[in-house]
Design a protein around this motif. Structure first.
Motif, PDB file in Angstrom:
ATOM      1  N   ILE A 126       4.406  15.477  12.146  1.00 44.07           N
ATOM      2  CA  ILE A 126       3.915  14.103  12.303  1.00 44.07           C
ATOM      3  C   ILE A 126       3.323  13.599  10.992  1.00 44.07           C
ATOM      4  O   ILE A 126       3.552  12.452  10.592  1.00 44.07           O
ATOM      5  CB  ILE A 126       2.880  14.027  13.447  1.00 44.07           C
ATOM      6  N   VAL A 160       6.196  12.816   8.581  1.00 41.34           N
ATOM      7  CA  VAL A 160       6.952  11.623   8.973  1.00 41.34           C
ATOM      8  C   VAL A 160       6.141  10.358   8.691  1.00 41.34           C
ATOM      9  O   VAL A 160       6.655   9.394   8.136  1.00 41.34           O
ATOM     10  CB  VAL A 160       7.348  11.698  10.464  1.00 41.34           C
ATOM     11  N   THR A 161       4.875  10.348   9.050  1.00 44.80           N
ATOM     12  CA  THR A 161       4.060   9.148   8.839  1.00 44.80           C
ATOM     13  C   THR A 161       3.677   8.982   7.375  1.00 44.80           C
ATOM     14  O   THR A 161       3.490   7.869   6.914  1.00 44.80           O
ATOM     15  CB  THR A 161       2.777   9.186   9.700  1.00 44.80           C
ATOM     16  N   ARG A 199       6.491   7.138   4.740  1.00 45.02           N
ATOM     17  CA  ARG A 199       6.770   5.701   4.696  1.00 45.02           C
ATOM     18  C   ARG A 199       6.186   5.114   3.425  1.00 45.02           C
ATOM     19  O   ARG A 199       4.988   5.130   3.214  1.00 45.02           O
ATOM     20  CB  ARG A 199       6.156   4.998   5.897  1.00 45.02           C
ATOM     21  N   SER A 255       4.825   1.074   4.107  1.00 43.15           N
ATOM     22  CA  SER A 255       3.964   0.896   5.264  1.00 43.15           C
ATOM     23  C   SER A 255       2.537   0.575   4.847  1.00 43.15           C
ATOM     24  O   SER A 255       2.043   1.026   3.820  1.00 43.15           O
ATOM     25  CB  SER A 255       3.965   2.163   6.110  1.00 43.15           C
ATOM     26  N   ALA A 273       0.137   1.367   6.889  1.00 40.49           N
ATOM     27  CA  ALA A 273      -0.674   2.326   7.640  1.00 40.49           C
ATOM     28  C   ALA A 273      -1.505   3.155   6.672  1.00 40.49           C
ATOM     29  O   ALA A 273      -1.013   3.626   5.661  1.00 40.49           O
ATOM     30  CB  ALA A 273       0.223   3.233   8.471  1.00 40.49           C
TER      31      ALA A 273
END
Length: 55
Positions: free
Chosen positions: A28, A31-32, A35, A38, A40
């Motif tokens: 996780i 994957v996050t 980016r 992004s 985020a």
């Protein structure tokens, strides 16, 4: 009372579950974190407005 060798098998299941959880968390994060465009993880910090001295 004589204990069989199956007693050590009780440690294998929690150990496998912990390793799978760690692997899942790492996947996780990869994957996050992959980016590029992004927003985020960005934090908005308001800029302080400078006020003139009233002297």
């Amino acid at each position: 009372m004589i204990y069989s060798e199956e007693k050590s098998a009780g440690l294998a299941l929690p150990l496998i579950a912990i390793l799978l959880a760690i692997a899942g968390i790492l996947v996780i994060l990869v994957v996050t974190g992959g980016r590029q465009g992004s927003t985020a993880g960005r934090v908005w910090v308001p800029q302080v407005q400078q006020q003139g001295t009233g002297q």
